[in-house]
Design a protein around this motif. Structure first.
Motif, PDB file in Angstrom:
ATOM      1  N   GLN A 171       0.855  -1.186   0.000  1.00 22.42           N
ATOM      2  CA  GLN A 171       0.000   0.000   0.000  1.00 22.42           C
ATOM      3  C   GLN A 171       0.894   1.239   0.000  1.00 22.42           C
ATOM      4  OE1 GLN A 171      -0.672  -2.565   2.454  1.00 22.42           O
ATOM      5  NE2 GLN A 171      -1.859  -3.391   0.747  1.00 22.42           N
ATOM      6  N   ASP A 183      -3.516   7.318  -3.089  1.00 24.75           N
ATOM      7  CA  ASP A 183      -3.980   5.944  -2.895  1.00 24.75           C
ATOM      8  C   ASP A 183      -4.285   5.612  -1.441  1.00 24.75           C
ATOM      9  OD1 ASP A 183      -3.676   5.536  -5.605  1.00 24.75           O
ATOM     10  OD2 ASP A 183      -1.642   4.744  -5.410  1.00 24.75           O
ATOM     11  N   PHE A 216      -6.169   7.068   0.614  1.00 23.59           N
ATOM     12  CA  PHE A 216      -7.592   7.237   0.928  1.00 23.59           C
ATOM     13  C   PHE A 216      -8.390   5.998   0.560  1.00 23.59           C
ATOM     14  CE2 PHE A 216     -11.827   8.345  -0.700  1.00 23.59           C
ATOM     15  CZ  PHE A 216     -12.424   8.694   0.494  1.00 23.59           C
ATOM     16  N   SER A 217      -8.186   5.474  -0.627  1.00 23.51           N
ATOM     17  CA  SER A 217      -8.998   4.335  -1.067  1.00 23.51           C
ATOM     18  C   SER A 217      -8.783   3.122  -0.168  1.00 23.51           C
ATOM     19  CB  SER A 217      -8.693   3.989  -2.524  1.00 23.51           C
ATOM     20  OG  SER A 217      -7.312   3.688  -2.692  1.00 23.51           O
ATOM     21  N   GLU A 227     -10.435   3.903   3.219  1.00 22.56           N
ATOM     22  CA  GLU A 227     -11.887   3.864   3.065  1.00 22.56           C
ATOM     23  C   GLU A 227     -12.385   2.424   3.052  1.00 22.56           C
ATOM     24  OE1 GLU A 227     -15.093   6.168   0.258  1.00 22.56           O
ATOM     25  OE2 GLU A 227     -13.417   5.167  -0.737  1.00 22.56           O
ATOM     26  N   ASP A 228     -11.669   1.568   2.363  1.00 22.87           N
ATOM     27  CA  ASP A 228     -12.062   0.158   2.280  1.00 22.87           C
ATOM     28  C   ASP A 228     -12.035  -0.503   3.653  1.00 22.87           C
ATOM     29  OD1 ASP A 228     -12.667  -2.325   0.899  1.00 22.87           O
ATOM     30  OD2 ASP A 228     -10.593  -2.880   1.274  1.00 22.87           O
ATOM     31  N   LYS A 258     -14.880  11.498   6.086  1.00 21.47           N
ATOM     32  CA  LYS A 258     -13.753  12.272   5.571  1.00 21.47           C
ATOM     33  C   LYS A 258     -13.189  13.209   6.634  1.00 21.47           C
ATOM     34  CE  LYS A 258     -14.592  12.237   0.592  1.00 21.47           C
ATOM     35  NZ  LYS A 258     -14.778  13.068  -0.614  1.00 21.47           N
ATOM     36  N   ASN A 279     -13.521  17.312  -3.440  1.00 20.09           N
ATOM     37  CA  ASN A 279     -13.030  15.967  -3.200  1.00 20.09           C
ATOM     38  C   ASN A 279     -12.123  16.019  -1.977  1.00 20.09           C
ATOM     39  OD1 ASN A 279     -12.562  13.265  -3.590  1.00 20.09           O
ATOM     40  ND2 ASN A 279     -11.210  13.501  -5.348  1.00 20.09           N
ATOM     41  N   GLN A 280     -11.819  14.888  -1.391  1.00 15.49           N
ATOM     42  CA  GLN A 280     -10.891  14.743  -0.263  1.00 15.49           C
ATOM     43  C   GLN A 280     -11.422  15.429   0.995  1.00 15.49           C
ATOM     44  OE1 GLN A 280      -6.705  14.911  -1.232  1.00 15.49           O
ATOM     45  NE2 GLN A 280      -7.027  13.985  -3.225  1.00 15.49           N
TER      46      GLN A 280
END
Length: 804
Positions: free
Chosen positions: A483, A609, A611-612, A615-616, A628, A722-723
């Motif tokens: 990651q 990357d 964040f994704s 988030e997952d 957020k 975004n973000q």
């Protein structure tokens, strides 16, 4: 009703100890007419359930625990206290209230106690008890201690307060070593020394000791708690071929307040300007100059494995630490000496840089950046600004200087709710997910370390990344091997004061390895491996052999990331100096360079990357609404890529704007749209960063006098936020927004994006002019097939309008 005691006189302070959730307490509070809440809900005794945001039970639900907290009631007179006390006593007896007072019954149901500020408040969460007990174990004769007094507004009352406390110290056989008063931040403190026998009496019979019972005292605090250590282990010796650069012809623009570096190291020789008026160097052996050497190396050279060119400017160094005389190890930890007040030392150091000391002139008036890669380990952020954070905020405004402060490191074990045998069988990606979830749930034990919560500073945390080769052994493993750019499990976590986004940004700080240690059969315990070997960032080191000046070692942490942020800041200063040679550079000279650097550093921040993946792992249906906002405690505004703020391409153009605003005024900045982009579909991104320094109000709980903000343009480009969450970005002194879209939009040549920067008072009156910097970048996917740089550049005419 307040969440801290800033600006209140002690006679008018009541402590309300709460039980239950913050939401329930708030609901009951709102029903009482005439009782005004003046703070964010962030009680300082325990972290409220909101900060258990990612702490999920086995069913995937949040644990709504009965947490104890504290808020404060500021009374206008003693009659109010007696009336409230009478109501509280009646409620405890189960008596019925008169008509119109029923709302107090609902409020009292969420309270454990109501009481005046007392003995327990003077010691709570200060670390002083543990420090005293540790010193007594080592059989010392006397014990130093900091006493923070309630700040009185008049000099006569401050003198009388100090006289009375001094008399009580002398009654215990002690003495006052130092007194510091800084009116601009409401700070009055004494450094005392008392016999060990008196400390033992306080620990055993504190309720009966007059000094402890003194109402003039707000807090007792441990001394010498600002410390930094370097990992033990392997030292490397090499003979590098070093370039010779004319550093002497450049003046320093960055200072570092840290330990004493090894100034004759091959990497540092002739590149440091040492200013040591307190003669801290005398206490050091060459082999002990570790932390200052590593930080100076990172600032001047970066990670040595990256093979970057050294900076051409020298680095101003003010030593503020010495080897700890209580540390029995061969390589002693470096810390602020016991006989010095931390706030006073840093105040004197910064004032000497810009104003001089006594008859001596200013030592380095051209300084723009100050690196502070150390934190106060006994002062995790509890909701109220620490004295040192208040000092940095005020110094930033007074001298227009940008402090770069490390968020702090926590080497706490990572505990997983599964057996070791089950954990070992997990796929690599599942191990990473479980580690991230465990770190997120442990936020109450990984809080920011003072002064990282300050509002005017940039707080820096670490990205789990470096240039070393991958290392994986049977005894240790990489928590995030696949990651990229994840926050380090070492990081202290935000949010900051008034729930500002903290850390502000992340930079590479070296990879942290974990190892499994024996534990229970139902729980896996992972420990941080902190050794001077790879992986990590390679820096200059004093080594362990006298006469060798080319040693290196590996290290990691938020200190390293902060040093690299300072390096990037110096590079940005040089870029701004280059821009001054171009037409229209008058704007650059009208705004302090520290504010430009602040905006440009954050402008390169992006979640990417990380964040994704987060988030997952962490997002659930129950936390979607605020996800957020709370994720910023790990990511801040994201990892910084400073090159993006320094360089344009044919598909990316960056424009600088700025000005000076007074309360109630606004500026409109117009960014011309490239006509070739009209009607073209494809990814486009608009990045807007606004930065300023705020004056402060020590008598007001909200502290920040100047609130500046912009609302992202809604016309053209068809882009959306975004973000980082849009409320959170407006709470501090830097607003960073990223807007993205893909749909085609139609506009005409001459159309512009309008960005309005507003200013209003936030904590009392605002009489000062507030300079600010605005950085705007538009970039498009090269696949769209348009070049926007020249189109924007040829049309860029900043038109500023002032509205009252």
């Amino acid at each position: 009703m307040r969440s801290d005691v800033a600006g209140i006189v002690p006679e008018n302070v009541l402590v309300l100890e709460t039980i239950g959730t913050v939401e329930d307490f708030h609901s009951a509070l709102k029903k009482i007419a005439g009782l005004e809440w003046m703070g964010e809900f962030d009680p300082v005794d325990k972290i409220p359930p909101d900060d258990d945001f990612f702490n999920l039970n086995k069913k995937g639900n949040r644990d709504e625990k009965e947490l104890r907290g504290r808020v404060y009631l500021a009374l206008f007179n003693q009659r109010a206290w007696h009336e409230l006390k009478s109501l509280w006593e009646r409620w405890q007896k189960g008596e019925e209230f008169d008509h119109g007072l029923g709302a107090f019954q609902d409020l009292f149901a969420h309270l454990y106690d109501i009481r005046p500020w007392g003995i327990q408040d003077r010691f709570l969460e200060t670390g002083v008890m543990d420090d005293w007990q540790d010193r007594l174990v080592h059989e010392v004769d006397s014990v130093p201690c900091e006493i923070e007094l309630w700040f009185r507004k008049t000099p006569s009352k401050r003198s009388e307060t100090a006289r009375q406390v001094k008399a009580l110290v002398q009654q215990q056989g002690g003495k006052v070593l130092k007194q510091t008063i800084i009116e601009d931040i409401g700070y009055h403190a004494l450094l005392i020394e008392v016999p060990a026998a008196a400390v033992s009496q306080i620990l055993n019979h504190g309720q009966n000791v007059n000094l402890v019972m003194c109402d003039h005292i707000q807090f007792f605090r441990a001394s010498g708690q600002m410390a930094a250590g370097m990992p033990p282990g392997e030292i490397f010796y090499e003979t590098p071929v070093l370039p010779t650069l004319p550093v002497s012809k450049f003046s320093p623009v960055a200072a570092i307040l840290d330990g004493m570096p090894l100034q004759n190291h091959d990497r540092l020789s002739d590149r440091l300007i040492i200013d040591d008026p307190d003669n801290f160097e005398e206490a050091y052996q060459a082999s002990e100059r570790k932390h200052g050497t590593a930080m100076a190396s990172l600032i001047l050279w970066g990670d040595l494995l990256a093979n970057e060119s050294p900076l051409q400017r020298p680095l101003y160094v003010r030593p503020i630490m010495q080897p700890d005389i209580r540390d029995w190890r061969n390589s002693r930890e470096e810390s602020i000496p016991d006989h010095i007040l931390v706030v006073d030392l840093i105040y004197r150091a910064v004032r000497r840089i810009f104003e001089g000391d006594g008859d001596e002139p200013a030592s380095a008036p051209g300084i723009i950046l100050i690196n502070l890669s150390i934190g106060m380990r006994d002062r995790p952020f509890e909701g109220a600004l620490s004295p040192l954070a208040r000092l940095l905020d005020w110094l930033s405004w007074r001298y227009s200087v940008l402090f770069l402060v490390s968020a702090g490191n926590h080497a706490n074990p990572v505990k997983l709710d599964m057996s070791p045998s089950k954990f070992r069988l997990l796929p690599e990606i599942e191990k990473s997910k479980n580690i991230l979830a465990a770190v997120a749930a442990d936020v109450r034990n990984r809080r920011l370390l003072s002064p990282a919560e300050a509002m005017n500073v940039l707080t820096v945390a670490s990205v789990h990344n470096d240039y070393s080769r991958p290392v994986q052994t049977s005894s240790q493993f990489d928590p995030f091997p696949s990651q990229p750019f994840m926050p380090s499990p070492y990081n202290a976590q935000g949010m900051g004061f008034r729930r500002t986004i903290k850390p502000d940004m992340l930079l590479d700080g070296g990879r942290v390895m974990l190892s499994e240690r024996p534990g229970t059969s139902s729980e896996t315990t992972l420990h941080v491996c902190n050794y001077a070997s790879a992986p990590g960032q390679k820096t200059a080191s004093p080594g362990s052999t006298s006469g060798i000046h080319s040693s290196t070692q590996y290290s990691r942490g938020t200190s390293n990331a902060t040093a690299l942020a300072t390096r990037s800041g110096i590079q940005l200063v040089d870029m701004l100096d280059d821009l001054r040679r171009n037409p229209g550079s008058e704007l650059l000279d009208s705004i302090p360079r520290a504010i430009w650097v602040k905006a440009l550093l954050v402008h390169g921040a992006d979640w990417r990357d990380a964040f994704s993946f987060a988030e997952d792992v962490l997002k659930t249906p129950k936390n979607t609404h605020q996800f957020k906002e709370y994720l910023t405690r790990f990511l801040g505004y994201g990892r910084v890529d400073v090159a993006r703020a320094m360089e344009c391409t044919e598909h990316r153009v960056t424009a600088l704007g700025g000005g000076t605003l007074r309360e109630g005024m606004a500026h409109i900045h117009r960014f011309p749209l490239p006509p070739s982009l009209s009607s073209k579909a494809g990814k486009r991104r608009l990045i807007i960063t606004l930065a300023w320094f705020t004056p402060v109000n020590p008598e007001h709980q909200d502290w920040r006098r100047a609130e500046l903000w912009f609302n992202p343009p809604k016309n053209s480009l068809d882009i959306k936020r975004n973000q980082a969450e849009w409320h959170a970005v407006q709470r501090g002194t830097v607003q960073h927004e990223i807007l993205e879209g893909k749909k085609a939009d139609v506009f005409q040549d001459g159309d512009c994006l309008e960005i309005q920067v507003n200013c209003k008072a936030d904590a009392g009156n605002l009489e000062e002019n507030i300079p600010y910097a605005l950085v705007v970048t538009l970039e498009v996917d090269p696949k769209i097939g348009v070049s926007i740089y020249e189109e924007v550049r040829s049309r860029l005419e900043i038109q500023t309008h002032i509205r009252l």
